[in-house]
Each structure stands twice: as C-alpha cells, then as structure tokens.
Design a protein around this motif. Structure first.
Motif, short mmCIF file in Angstrom:
data_model
loop_
_atom_site.label_atom_id
_atom_site.label_comp_id
_atom_site.label_asym_id
_atom_site.label_seq_id
_atom_site.Cartn_x
_atom_site.Cartn_y
_atom_site.Cartn_z
N ILE A 1 -5.15 -2.82 -0.70
CA ILE A 1 -6.04 -2.61 0.52
C ILE A 1 -7.29 -1.95 -0.21
CG2 ILE A 1 -6.75 -0.47 1.70
CD1 ILE A 1 -3.33 -0.04 2.24
N SER A 2 -7.00 -1.65 -1.57
CA SER A 2 -8.18 -1.62 -2.24
C SER A 2 -9.29 -2.67 -2.85
CB SER A 2 -8.31 -0.26 -3.87
OG SER A 2 -7.30 0.75 -3.86
N ASP A 3 -8.75 -3.40 -3.58
CA ASP A 3 -9.45 -4.84 -3.66
C ASP A 3 -9.43 -5.80 -2.36
OD1 ASP A 3 -8.01 -4.80 -6.22
OD2 ASP A 3 -6.54 -6.09 -5.69
N GLU A 4 -9.06 -4.91 -0.87
CA GLU A 4 -10.00 -5.39 0.84
C GLU A 4 -11.50 -4.92 1.00
OE1 GLU A 4 -9.97 -8.65 2.75
OE2 GLU A 4 -8.05 -8.51 1.32
N ILE A 5 -11.09 -3.43 0.43
CA ILE A 5 -12.36 -2.78 0.64
C ILE A 5 -13.60 -3.30 -0.54
CG2 ILE A 5 -13.10 -0.60 0.11
CD1 ILE A 5 -10.72 0.67 0.74
N LYS A 6 -13.45 -3.63 -1.57
CA LYS A 6 -14.39 -3.87 -2.09
C LYS A 6 -14.68 -5.48 -1.64
CE LYS A 6 -16.90 -4.99 -6.37
NZ LYS A 6 -17.70 -4.09 -5.94
N THR A 7 -14.17 -6.55 -1.02
CA THR A 7 -14.79 -7.76 -0.21
C THR A 7 -15.06 -7.34 0.84
OG1 THR A 7 -12.35 -8.97 -1.55
CG2 THR A 7 -13.49 -9.87 0.09
N VAL A 8 -14.72 -7.13 1.93
CA VAL A 8 -15.36 -6.21 2.93
C VAL A 8 -16.31 -5.83 3.01
CG1 VAL A 8 -14.90 -6.13 5.46
CG2 VAL A 8 -12.84 -6.86 4.05
N ILE A 9 -16.11 -4.67 2.25
CA ILE A 9 -17.81 -3.51 2.14
C ILE A 9 -18.69 -3.85 1.19
CG2 ILE A 9 -17.78 -1.12 2.47
CD1 ILE A 9 -15.45 -1.11 3.80
N ASN A 10 -18.06 -3.90 0.08
CA ASN A 10 -18.87 -5.16 -1.34
C ASN A 10 -19.10 -3.17 -1.54
OD1 ASN A 10 -20.29 -5.86 -3.36
ND2 ASN A 10 -22.40 -6.33 -2.03
N LEU A 11 -17.72 -2.25 -1.74
CA LEU A 11 -17.91 -0.93 -2.71
C LEU A 11 -16.73 -0.58 -2.59
CD1 LEU A 11 -19.89 1.51 0.22
CD2 LEU A 11 -20.70 0.74 -2.24
N LYS A 12 -16.36 0.00 -4.52
CA LYS A 12 -15.52 0.51 -4.85
C LYS A 12 -14.50 1.52 -3.76
CE LYS A 12 -15.80 -0.68 -9.02
NZ LYS A 12 -16.08 0.15 -10.87
N GLY A 13 -13.35 1.13 -3.65
CA GLY A 13 -13.00 2.67 -2.60
C GLY A 13 -11.17 2.53 -3.38
N THR A 14 -10.31 3.83 -3.10
CA THR A 14 -9.30 4.14 -3.25
C THR A 14 -8.28 4.21 -2.02
OG1 THR A 14 -9.73 6.64 -2.73
CG2 THR A 14 -9.65 5.08 -5.47
N SER A 15 -7.19 3.62 -1.78
CA SER A 15 -6.17 3.47 -0.37
C SER A 15 -5.21 4.89 -0.98
CB SER A 15 -6.16 2.61 0.23
OG SER A 15 -5.03 1.94 -0.68
N GLU A 16 -4.21 5.11 0.46
CA GLU A 16 -3.41 6.33 0.37
C GLU A 16 -2.83 6.29 1.32
OE1 GLU A 16 -2.69 10.88 0.87
OE2 GLU A 16 -4.35 10.54 0.59
N ILE A 17 -1.15 5.98 1.04
CA ILE A 17 -0.16 5.15 2.16
C ILE A 17 0.41 6.67 2.76
CG2 ILE A 17 2.25 4.28 3.26
CD1 ILE A 17 0.17 2.63 1.78
N VAL A 18 0.14 6.50 4.29
CA VAL A 18 0.81 8.69 4.98
C VAL A 18 1.28 8.06 5.60
CG1 VAL A 18 -1.99 9.61 4.34
CG2 VAL A 18 -1.75 7.63 6.27
N PRO A 19 2.58 8.88 6.39
CA PRO A 19 3.35 8.61 7.13
C PRO A 19 2.55 8.23 8.41
CG PRO A 19 3.71 10.83 6.07
CD PRO A 19 2.31 10.32 5.51
N VAL A 20 4.06 7.67 9.59
CA VAL A 20 2.86 7.32 10.70
C VAL A 20 3.26 8.46 11.40
CG1 VAL A 20 4.07 6.25 12.57
CG2 VAL A 20 4.22 4.62 10.31
N ASN A 21 2.30 8.42 12.49
CA ASN A 21 1.38 9.63 12.99
C ASN A 21 0.80 11.16 12.60
OD1 ASN A 21 2.29 8.23 15.81
ND2 ASN A 21 4.16 8.70 15.20
#
Length: 414
Positions: free
Chosen positions: A377-397
């Motif tokens: 997800i972090s890699d895709e953030i860089k690809t799509v938005i052209n900015l560095k970002g982190t990701s976090e998996i959180v529980p459904v709902n």
C-alpha cells in the motif's frame, strides 16, 4: 392517509411501479441526450435495467463548471436551443443554469405541499429573485398550490418584519438563519406575528437550537434539499422522518471519488439523475454533497426512498507538499491492489512535516501478511500520489461511517 394528503398518486405507488416508470423515463432522457454529441460521449444507449445506470460515468459538478468555462454558457451540453428556455441563471462558481416552460419544472410544489402550504397561505419568499433560481423555484411552487406570494428577497430585516406584520404572512420560505433574525427583530421591537405558522427552509443547515426556537414559537418547519442544477432532490414531510426523494429524480449514494453505489445506511456522495429536464439532460450528476439512504419508508405513507439530509461535502481534496490529494486517487490505490474494503487517508503534521497514513480495513491477522500488504500500500501511495506515505491495517467496521475518504487533521491555526 387519504390520497388527497399527497401531492399526487406518484408518492404512494409501489416500488415496482416506480422502478418501471423510472426506467422508461431515463431511457427517454438518454434517447434525447444521444442527440447531443457531447452528451453521447458518456452514453452507450438505452438501459435494460435501472442497475445499468451505474455503468454511466459520473458528471461531477466541478467538471461541469470547467466545461462551461471553455464553452459558455452551457458547455454545449444543451439539447434545446437557448431561445427555447424560460430563464437562464448564473450561480456562484460561476455555473450557468436554466429552466424550461413546463409547469412545476423545478418540482418544489411537491415539497411545499408536504409542508402543508396551500390556498389561503400568504407566503413571504425570502430567496433572491435575481441571478440564481431560488426565488423563482419557490414562486412557481407556491403559485401552483394557489398561495399568495410576497416576493421579499433576502435583505432588509426591518422591512421584512414590517411586511410580515402588515400583510399577515402565514408561511416563510428562505434560509433558516434569516427567519431567526427576523423573529429576533420582532422580539426586540415587540411586534407580534400571530399568523406565521409554517416555514420551508433550505440553503443552509437547520441547527437544533434554531429548530427548537421555531418550535417554541409554534412555527411548523420543514426542510428540503435541492440545487440550482437539479431542482428539488428530497423533502421533509414529517419531523424526524428523514427526507423523501422527489418522484422525478433517481438518487444514488456512491463512495466518494468513485461511481460505486453504496449500501443503504452508508454515508457517501449524492448522485442524481433528473427525469424531467429534456432541455439539458442531467444524468448521474455528482453533487459533491454527502448523505445516506435510510431504511424503510416514511411514516407519512409516502413510499419512495428517504435520505438523512445534507451531511457535508464529499469533495475532500486537500493539498500536501504542494500536491493535490483527491478521493479518486485513494480509490485508484485500492483498485490497483484489488482491495475492496473501506479505507481512509489521514493527513497530519509532525515536526513541521506533512504525513500521510492510509488506514485500510481488513480481517488479516497474520503479522507477516499485514506487514507485506502495508508495504504494498505504501508503495502504491508513492506511485499514484507521488508522495511518501505509510499504511495501517485496521479491523473491519472500525472506520467511521461518515463518508470521509480523506481526513485532514492538520492544525492550520486561525
């Protein structure tokens, strides 16, 4: 309820009757729109089922403003010639709107009828009668219901109060805060308004304290939701009963940044197709407003779907490090990774640096799997938005059901 408690029989038809009628009318609309080369770019022909409507790309309000600026006044999307319009309007944006000659073209008579406006009422119309269509919308509606209208506009509290007292105004139309100002002026000047018993308000939020103020004064207040592009979208018929969707529109709630329809109860962007505007067909128009569809039917006996009302704006575009971050980009990240769960981009600021954190709902429990997907997800953030970002998996709902795709929590001061 008796049939004459309703504006017409359309309000109490079965869902099957409504769906069949809507499919027939939207296909007539599409047939008309196909006569315009710019409209036809979004269309593939008639629909076999109402569910097929979701295959038509959205027309966003921001896009319409853009298109109009390049081809004034109507972006060459009108099917009828300008000489066949009844009026042309210019709303802030700027955006140009129009109406036709058919009766109840804006359809607000249905809303006023549900608010018990009718013959014998003296309506003080406190919407503007110039440039924008609001004044004309409610003028037309009140006249259809055989009300007597005072065309007041939205200025000069003292004169508004004088007229209201002198002519015995029974019903107010306008933004809620302006009515509050008039009533406070009446208190200050010790002027009584015993005949003022009802109000239809729109164009701004009706805050609980203001609603209670009207209630304490025995003014029955109803709200409606509409725009200069669409006319009436939905209206209240009873207190605390939600807003009933107008019979001449098809309303969808979609995930912001996409055209994907959400389940009932989920907050998303309001998308509207207007079934009676053949002069300039409006098909899958993304309003930028947030709402949600309520379960069940109105307590008044009206059978169409209901929405919660206006719940904010869906356009959550924000600027990070000089780059625009948009809901559509968040959707692109999820689509690229074939993720169908809910997600939210948190924009924050730490140590004088902007930070992006994309929270994604998932039932994944294995820590190594979580680490791997978060990196993707972090890699895709860089690809799509052209900015560095982190990701976090959180529980459904676990993410709030408020329609937000981007949550900018930076403190800008002020």
């Amino acid at each position: 309820m008796k049939k004459n408690d309703f504006f017409d029989g359309l309000e109490i038809r079965t869902n099957d009757e409504r769906s069949s009628d809507h499919l027939n009318k939207v296909n007539q609309l599409i047939e008309q729109a196909l006569n315009n080369k710019n409209q036809s770019l979004r269309l593939n022909g008639k629909l076999n089922d109402l569910n097929d409507l979701s295959s038509i790309p959205l027309l966003r309000k921001s896009e319409l403003t853009n298109k109009q600026s390049k081809n004034l006044p109507f972006a060459n999307l009108n099917v009828s010639e300008i000489k066949n319009f009844a009026h042309i309007y210019r709303s802030p944006g700027p955006i140009y709107d129009l109406d036709g000659h058919s009766q109840n073209w804006w359809r607000f008579a249905r809303a006023l009828h549900a608010a018990d406006f009718g013959y014998g009422d003296i309506v003080q119309n406190c919407f503007s009668y110039h440039f924008t269509p609001a004044g004309a919308m409610f003028e037309e509606a009140a006249k259809i219901l055989k009300c007597t209208v005072f065309p007041a506009g939205g200025d000069n509290t003292d004169l508004q109060l004088e007229v209201m007292h002198t002519i015995g105004t029974t019903a107010y139309v306008g933004v809620p805060d302006f009515l509050k100002i008039i009533l406070e002026k009446a208190d200050e000047m010790k002027i009584t308004l015993p005949k003022l018993k009802k109000a239809m308000v729109t164009g701004g939020p009706l805050f609980p304290a203001v609603a209670n103020n009207f209630k304490e004064r025995n003014i029955i207040t109803r709200q409606c939701y509409g725009t200069a592009d669409l006319g009436l979208v939905a209206y209240e018929a009873a207190e605390g009963d939600g807003m009933i969707v107008d019979e001449s529109v098809i309303l969808e709630i979609v995930k912001p940044g996409t055209g994907n329809t959400l389940k009932d109860g989920e907050v998303g962007e309001v998308v509207v197709t207007v079934l009676n505007n053949f002069e300039l067909p409006i098909i899958r128009f993304a309003t930028g407003d947030l709402s949600a569809i309520l379960e069940g039917e109105s307590s008044t006996g009206r059978t169409n779907k209901r929405i919660k009302g206006w719940m904010g704006r869906a356009d959550q575009t924000t600027k990070v490090k000089g780059m625009f971050v948009q809901p559509s980009q968040i959707n692109q990240i999820l689509e690229n990774l074939k993720i169908k769960n809910n997600a939210r981009m948190i924009v924050s600021r730490k140590n004088d640096r902007d930070e992006l954190l994309l929270k994604v709902e998932s039932n994944i429990a294995n820590s190594s799997d979580i680490g791997a997907i978060q990196q993707k997800i972090s890699d895709e953030i860089k690809t799509v938005i052209n900015l560095k970002g982190t990701s976090e998996i959180v529980p459904v709902n676990s993410l709030p059901n408020d329609g937000k795709v981007i949550d900018d929590i930076r403190d800008f001061g002020g």
